[in-house]
Design a protein around this motif. Structure first.
Motif, PDB file in Angstrom:
ATOM      1  N   ARG A  53       0.825  -1.214   0.000  1.00  0.00           N
ATOM      2  CA  ARG A  53       0.000   0.000   0.000  1.00  0.00           C
ATOM      3  C   ARG A  53       0.855   1.257   0.000  1.00  0.00           C
ATOM      4  NH1 ARG A  53      -3.288  -1.986   4.929  1.00  0.00           N
ATOM      5  NH2 ARG A  53      -1.123  -2.288   5.420  1.00  0.00           N
ATOM      6  N   ASN A  54       2.078   1.139   0.538  1.00  0.00           N
ATOM      7  CA  ASN A  54       2.954   2.310   0.599  1.00  0.00           C
ATOM      8  C   ASN A  54       3.451   2.746  -0.764  1.00  0.00           C
ATOM      9  OD1 ASN A  54       2.750   2.599   3.240  1.00  0.00           O
ATOM     10  ND2 ASN A  54       4.746   1.767   3.781  1.00  0.00           N
ATOM     11  N   LEU A  55       3.395   1.832  -1.745  1.00  0.00           N
ATOM     12  CA  LEU A  55       3.921   2.188  -3.064  1.00  0.00           C
ATOM     13  C   LEU A  55       3.168   3.363  -3.671  1.00  0.00           C
ATOM     14  CD1 LEU A  55       4.612  -1.266  -4.712  1.00  0.00           C
ATOM     15  CD2 LEU A  55       6.204   0.226  -3.530  1.00  0.00           C
ATOM     16  N   GLY A 114      -6.757  -4.569  -7.165  1.00  0.00           N
ATOM     17  CA  GLY A 114      -5.566  -3.811  -6.778  1.00  0.00           C
ATOM     18  C   GLY A 114      -5.418  -3.696  -5.280  1.00  0.00           C
ATOM     19  N   ASP A 115      -6.192  -4.463  -4.539  1.00  0.00           N
ATOM     20  CA  ASP A 115      -6.104  -4.411  -3.071  1.00  0.00           C
ATOM     21  C   ASP A 115      -5.280  -5.601  -2.572  1.00  0.00           C
ATOM     22  OD1 ASP A 115      -7.026  -3.838  -0.269  1.00  0.00           O
ATOM     23  OD2 ASP A 115      -7.878  -5.835  -0.539  1.00  0.00           O
ATOM     24  N   PRO A 116      -4.227  -5.344  -1.799  1.00  0.00           N
ATOM     25  CA  PRO A 116      -3.294  -6.424  -1.464  1.00  0.00           C
ATOM     26  C   PRO A 116      -3.924  -7.672  -0.823  1.00  0.00           C
ATOM     27  CG  PRO A 116      -2.324  -4.321  -0.893  1.00  0.00           C
ATOM     28  CD  PRO A 116      -3.720  -4.038  -1.343  1.00  0.00           C
ATOM     29  N   SER A 117      -4.817  -7.500   0.146  1.00  0.00           N
ATOM     30  CA  SER A 117      -5.340  -8.716   0.780  1.00  0.00           C
ATOM     31  C   SER A 117      -6.256  -9.471  -0.187  1.00  0.00           C
ATOM     32  CB  SER A 117      -6.066  -8.384   2.086  1.00  0.00           C
ATOM     33  OG  SER A 117      -7.237  -7.667   1.807  1.00  0.00           O
ATOM     34  N   SER A 118      -6.929  -8.731  -1.054  1.00  0.00           N
ATOM     35  CA  SER A 118      -7.796  -9.392  -2.041  1.00  0.00           C
ATOM     36  C   SER A 118      -6.940 -10.112  -3.086  1.00  0.00           C
ATOM     37  CB  SER A 118      -8.705  -8.362  -2.719  1.00  0.00           C
ATOM     38  OG  SER A 118      -9.333  -7.540  -1.752  1.00  0.00           O
ATOM     39  N   VAL A 119      -5.803  -9.503  -3.443  1.00  0.00           N
ATOM     40  CA  VAL A 119      -4.898 -10.147  -4.404  1.00  0.00           C
ATOM     41  C   VAL A 119      -4.410 -11.482  -3.815  1.00  0.00           C
ATOM     42  CG1 VAL A 119      -2.640  -9.979  -5.536  1.00  0.00           C
ATOM     43  CG2 VAL A 119      -4.157  -7.988  -5.479  1.00  0.00           C
ATOM     44  N   PRO A 170       1.788  -1.804  -9.857  1.00  0.00           N
ATOM     45  CA  PRO A 170       2.940  -2.215  -9.034  1.00  0.00           C
ATOM     46  C   PRO A 170       2.507  -2.814  -7.686  1.00  0.00           C
ATOM     47  CG  PRO A 170       3.263   0.001  -9.896  1.00  0.00           C
ATOM     48  CD  PRO A 170       1.849  -0.374 -10.201  1.00  0.00           C
ATOM     49  N   ILE A 171       1.438  -2.267  -7.121  1.00  0.00           N
ATOM     50  CA  ILE A 171       0.936  -2.783  -5.837  1.00  0.00           C
ATOM     51  C   ILE A 171       0.505  -4.237  -6.020  1.00  0.00           C
ATOM     52  CG2 ILE A 171      -0.914  -2.521  -4.121  1.00  0.00           C
ATOM     53  CD1 ILE A 171      -0.873   0.491  -4.777  1.00  0.00           C
ATOM     54  N   ALA A 172      -0.228  -4.480  -7.109  1.00  0.00           N
ATOM     55  CA  ALA A 172      -0.710  -5.842  -7.363  1.00  0.00           C
ATOM     56  C   ALA A 172       0.460  -6.793  -7.643  1.00  0.00           C
ATOM     57  CB  ALA A 172      -1.685  -5.827  -8.537  1.00  0.00           C
ATOM     58  N   ARG A 173       1.477  -6.294  -8.355  1.00  0.00           N
ATOM     59  CA  ARG A 173       2.635  -7.174  -8.647  1.00  0.00           C
ATOM     60  C   ARG A 173       3.303  -7.590  -7.343  1.00  0.00           C
ATOM     61  NH1 ARG A 173       5.982  -3.353 -12.402  1.00  0.00           N
ATOM     62  NH2 ARG A 173       7.540  -4.987 -12.520  1.00  0.00           N
ATOM     63  N   LEU A 174       3.475  -6.596  -6.467  1.00  0.00           N
ATOM     64  CA  LEU A 174       4.140  -6.893  -5.198  1.00  0.00           C
ATOM     65  C   LEU A 174       3.272  -7.805  -4.321  1.00  0.00           C
ATOM     66  CD1 LEU A 174       6.642  -6.277  -3.533  1.00  0.00           C
ATOM     67  CD2 LEU A 174       5.514  -4.247  -2.650  1.00  0.00           C
ATOM     68  N   ALA A 175       1.982  -7.481  -4.261  1.00  0.00           N
ATOM     69  CA  ALA A 175       1.080  -8.292  -3.426  1.00  0.00           C
ATOM     70  C   ALA A 175       1.010  -9.726  -3.954  1.00  0.00           C
ATOM     71  CB  ALA A 175      -0.310  -7.660  -3.397  1.00  0.00           C
ATOM     72  N   ALA A 176       1.021  -9.874  -5.272  1.00  0.00           N
ATOM     73  CA  ALA A 176       0.967 -11.219  -5.862  1.00  0.00           C
ATOM     74  C   ALA A 176       2.230 -12.002  -5.500  1.00  0.00           C
ATOM     75  CB  ALA A 176       0.824 -11.118  -7.380  1.00  0.00           C
ATOM     76  N   ALA A 177       3.371 -11.313  -5.524  1.00  0.00           N
ATOM     77  CA  ALA A 177       4.624 -11.981  -5.160  1.00  0.00           C
ATOM     78  C   ALA A 177       4.605 -12.372  -3.683  1.00  0.00           C
ATOM     79  CB  ALA A 177       5.805 -11.065  -5.443  1.00  0.00           C
ATOM     80  N   GLN A 178       4.116 -11.464  -2.848  1.00  0.00           N
ATOM     81  CA  GLN A 178       4.076 -11.763  -1.409  1.00  0.00           C
ATOM     82  C   GLN A 178       3.168 -12.962  -1.133  1.00  0.00           C
ATOM     83  OE1 GLN A 178       3.109  -8.009   0.478  1.00  0.00           O
ATOM     84  NE2 GLN A 178       5.228  -7.316   0.331  1.00  0.00           N
ATOM     85  N   ALA A 179       2.051 -13.027  -1.872  1.00  0.00           N
ATOM     86  CA  ALA A 179       1.141 -14.167  -1.678  1.00  0.00           C
ATOM     87  C   ALA A 179       1.837 -15.462  -2.071  1.00  0.00           C
ATOM     88  CB  ALA A 179      -0.119 -13.955  -2.512  1.00  0.00           C
ATOM     89  N   ALA A 180       2.566 -15.414  -3.178  1.00  0.00           N
ATOM     90  CA  ALA A 180       3.248 -16.634  -3.640  1.00  0.00           C
ATOM     91  C   ALA A 180       4.342 -17.041  -2.654  1.00  0.00           C
ATOM     92  CB  ALA A 180       3.846 -16.391  -5.031  1.00  0.00           C
ATOM     93  N   ILE A 181       5.077 -16.051  -2.178  1.00  0.00           N
ATOM     94  CA  ILE A 181       6.174 -16.352  -1.239  1.00  0.00           C
ATOM     95  C   ILE A 181       5.606 -16.900   0.076  1.00  0.00           C
ATOM     96  CG2 ILE A 181       7.991 -15.261   0.168  1.00  0.00           C
ATOM     97  CD1 ILE A 181       8.397 -13.333  -2.313  1.00  0.00           C
TER      98      ILE A 181
END
Ligand code: PEP
Ligand code: MG
Length: 875
Positions: free
Chosen positions: A371-373, A837-842, A861-872
């Protein structure tokens, strides 16, 4: 065995954050590491939840356990509550799992009373210190526990300083402070009606209760909602033996960061005050000195502190934010935590930690709050100026960024003022497609009505323009170009500042600073792309938006709302002709004007996407949104169509619907007017053929998406027209072009019958704006009016239009994915509602196994990062 609610610092560790809160877990960890921590215990977050379950009361079992732990603490420290030889004084501090500035923070020197203060005065041979501690305690306890209000006490201090002819608190002597303590107690009695409590145990229970209570104060509730912190977590309470920074000039207190929280630079940053207690540094009563000066004042303690900093950073492998006290030259650590930082600093620190071999790439990706992005991609308020400003109102933070400008009330004025070189904020009751050029000309948009998926919110997000929507406190008088907010009347040209991230509205000018994307941004994004599974597409309707989204890393268009292509003034005319036709022939004539425009737009989109997939959604909105409202526009339309103004007005009136969101829209338009779907099919297929010819290496497979389907036969009916038309165009062109016809899943019935739907739909895309609207039965345009009441009543913690309701709407999605894939295992399934585009929803979409999320360009960019965090996280 009865549940355990209290833990000595020596019983915990950093992994017990859920139970002990961040502060408690870290105090325990530092204790385990052998660092100099004044000892004490933590009352767990479960005690807080129990307090609420018991009707906001600390039950006798928990009270007994707290008393038992005071006994243990007394044993460890060799001091005793209320003792006349060696009295125990403690600090009481809140500490939730995630740090929360909205909550109660600290009470110091608890345990003092009239007798104990005399004991410590005599023992220390430092009566000034003793009375200073006592007056501070009364002040803090009254403010925090009994909510008497700081200002009364500050007034008394100011009076005392004036009487003594001094300017600094430190210039008051023991007698002055003693007198102040007496005045404070009198003030307390007057306000509360009882004597100030003298029993330390009673004081402690009051303080613990106050911490628990603060979990539910309005500030904390707002902070939680903004930061995705569940109400159910509760807060812990830390009871810690006092170390004194105010015992003389060989004492002091400070706060420090191991790296610069603003830039991320690796250097010790912080502030320090001699002869002071913690809140003096924060409160700004005296001006603290830079931490480096501590080296001169307390060389030994400073050296030790530097070692502790290194130890802690190496241990936590992250930038630390610490509080400490020096008592007679001896260092005590009061707190450490991973420090809050700007987005810029977050990126730099994460990259540096990888380069320093402290973190892996995956860990670095996981460290950034997506969200900070936002702050890197949009203008922000100057931090100093913002700190000094007080909001005059609050709406929904609908599209991030900061805007400052002169108030205008119409889209035309926005354009005119913009052309004169003025910066403007467009303030409207609500926006409509007619306002689009005015919205573009504005720094920001403020609306009285509308939720997170209202027209203003969706369009502003698409454009990357700051927007605050749904500020119901504004009393709007559009006709006279004025509005009232917080007792002030604003007229055209008055300055206003709005923050589209927090929803705050400010009077006057707050300077903004432009967004800057640092070099580290690209590195983190590249790592994110390496680890994510979900693809990220964008919702874009214009080539400009699509280009921006590509720059920000979008891998396709997940939603092109074709109606948005007609917002421009030179387009809307033809579109209105189509709407106001009353025969098929008339409509076809209007559509013939529209077709080349659509085709050109689609070609530009295919060009911008360079062969990446593009989903084009057929006409969806209720048509009345597009009809003219101004007399002059109605007349112009009548003239072009050779109709009377009266006839046009009658047609417009006939388009009125009681529930337009559930009315004649979506595929229902294509069912009633197949010629619209036919025209749109021709435009899509012709565009794809033309661009494929220019770029034979691109594999363009048009994706045509039919909206608002709830019944398989609806889809089949519309699809027939699409397929017939597409095949004919392809045949005529003599080319080989594959295309897909899919549907949005945005009506609960479509999700419930997804297996049926999948027989016809070649792909699914969840329209969670409508799916949320129809699952809850809440109008997406009006929910803002009552959501606050839902938050207050604890029915909702979040706006379901911003953060996906995983329990209900999510269940429908889960069903639809499973049922759809059973019929058509290879189908791609995405989401293009605002939740994309919402991190917890992603994260939720990742778990469902969706192919992609699609969101507005600036959220990519937020979604890209959130998607990576979900995968990790799921590895
Ligand atoms: C949706 O309903 O989620 C969606 C993306 O479509 P729209 O917002 O245009 O209705
Ligand atoms: Mg929809």
């Amino acid at each position: 065995m009865a549940k355990k609610y209290c833990y000595l610092f020596s019983e915990g560790n950093a992994n017990m954050r859920e139970l002990l809160g961040g502060k408690g877990a870290n105090l325990a960890e530092m204790t385990g590491m052998g660092l100099p921590v004044p000892q004490g215990f933590t009352i767990s977050t479960e005690a807080c939840t129990q307090y609420y379950e018991d009707g906001r009361q600390i039950n006798p079992d928990i009270m007994a356990e707290i008393n038992e732990y005071i006994g243990k603490m007394e044993e460890i420290t060799g001091k005793k509550f209320g003792d006349h030889e060696n009295p125990l004084l403690v600090s009481v501090r809140s500490g939730a799992r995630a740090s929360m500035p909205g909550m109660m923070d600290t009470i110091l020197n608890l345990g003092l009373n009239e007798e104990v203060v005399e004991v410590i005065a005599e023992k220390s041979n430092n009566p000034r210190w003793a009375w200073d501690c006592y007056r501070r305690f009364i002040q803090m306890y009254s403010d925090v526990v009994m909510e008497v209000g700081k200002k009364y006490f500050e007034e008394l201090i100011d009076e005392m300083k004036a009487k003594k002819g001094v300017t600094q608190d430190v210039d008051l002597d023991a007698d002055d402070l003693k007198e102040l303590a007496a005045q404070f107690k009198a003030e307390y009695k007057e306000k509360i009606g009882t004597d100030f409590p003298s029993d330390p145990k009673e004081q402690l229970m009051g303080a613990v209760q106050a911490v628990f209570r603060s979990w539910d104060n309005p500030r904390a509730n707002v902070y939680r909602r903004d930061n995705d912190i569940p109400y159910s977590w509760g807060t812990a309470v830390n009871v810690q033996s006092m170390a004194f920074g105010n015992m003389g000039d060989d004492c002091g207190t400070g706060v420090a960061f191991t790296r610069d929280p603003a830039t991320g630079e690796k250097k010790l940053m912080g502030e320090f005050l001699t002869n002071a207690q913690g809140e003096d540094v924060v409160a700004g009563v005296r001006t603290p000195m830079p931490i480096a000066q501590m080296a001169e004042k307390f060389p030994a303690a400073f050296e030790k502190f530097q070692n502790v900093c290194k130890t802690l950073e190496d241990h936590y492998r992250d930038m630390q934010d610490m509080e400490f006290t020096v008592e007679h030259g001896e260092l005590f650590m009061l707190q450490t935590r991973n420090g809050k930082r700007t987005a810029q600093a977050a990126l730099k620190i994460a990259c540096d930690l990888v380069d320093e071999g402290m973190r892996t790439e995956e860990e670095a990706v996981a460290m950034i709050d997506p969200r900070n992005l936002d702050t890197l991609l949009h203008p922000q308020f100057d931090a100093k100026a913002l700190k000094a400003a007080t909001p005059v109102g609050k709406g929904l933070g609908a599209s991030p960024g900061a805007a400052c400008g002169k108030v205008v009330f119409t889209a035309d004025d926005a354009v005119a003022w913009h052309e004169k070189g003025e910066k403007v904020v467009l303030v409207r009751l609500e926006t409509s497609p007619e306002d689009i050029t005015g919205m573009k000309a504005s720094q920001g948009i403020l609306t009285v009505r509308g939720g997170m998926t209202s027209h203003a919110a969706v369009v502003a997000r698409g454009m990357g323009t700051c927007c605050v929507s749904g500020c119901g406190d504004i009393k709007m008088d559009e006709a006279n170009k004025k509005f009232e907010l917080a007792g002030k009347t604003y007229t055209e040209g008055d300055y206003i500042s709005i923050d589209g991230s927090t929803g705050n509205i400010y009077d006057g000018v707050i300077p903004t600073v432009d967004a800057t994307i640092a070099g580290e941004f690209g590195r983190i994004m590249a790592w994110a792309d390496k680890y994510r599974v979900l693809k990220v597409r964008t919702n874009a309707d214009t080539p400009a938006d699509a280009k921006k989204a590509r720059e920000l890393g979008a891998e396709g268009i997940g939603l092109c709302r074709t109606e948005h292509m007609f917002f421009e003034p030179d387009r809307i005319g033809a579109f209105r002709e189509m709407i106001c036709s009353d025969t098929v022939e008339e409509r076809e004539a209007a559509l013939a004007k529209i077709e080349p425009m659509q085709q050109a737009d689609f070609e530009a989109l295919y060009e911008a996407l360079e062969g990446c997939p593009v989903t084009i959604r057929f006409l969806d909105p209720p048509l009345h949104e597009f009809v003219p409202t101004e007399e002059a526009d109605i007349k112009a339309l009548a003239d072009t169509q050779g109709k009377s103004v009266e006839t046009i007005k009658n047609i417009i009136a006939s388009l009125h619907e009681f529930n337009p969101m559930m009315g004649h829209r979506g595929c229902r338009l294509a069912v009633t007017y197949p010629e619209i779907a036919i025209m749109q099919t021709k435009a899509v297929i012709k565009a794809a053929i033309a661009v494929s010819k220019k770029h034979p290496d691109w594999n363009i497979v048009p994706e045509i998406m039919i909206p608002l389907v709830g019944e398989i036969k609806e889809l089949k009916y519309v699809k027939n027209f699409v397929v017939e038309t597409a095949d004919a165009v392809i045949k005529e062109a003599g080319v080989d072009l594959k295309y897909e016809v899919g549907t949005m899943i945005e009506i609960p019935r479509a999700a419930l019958t997804a297996d049926e739907i999948a027989k016809e739909a070649e792909f699914f895309c969840f329209g969670t704006n409508d799916l949320t609207q129809m699952t809850f039965g809440f109008s997406r345009d009006d929910a803002g009016k009552f959501l606050d009441a839902y938050y207050d009543a604890k029915i909702f913690e979040n706006d379901p239009f911003a953060k996906l309701d995983q329990t209900g709407v999510g269940k429908l999605m889960d069903m639809a994915v499973k049922m759809g894939k059973e019929v058509r295992p290879e189908m791609h399934i995405g989401i293009c509602g605002e939740h994309g585009g919402d991190p917890s929803s992603v994260e939720f979409c990742h778990k469902l196994g969706l192919t992609y999320v699609s969101c507005s360009p600036f959220r990519v960019p937020i979604a890209r990062l959130a998607a990576a965090q979900a995968a990790i996280a799921s590895k």
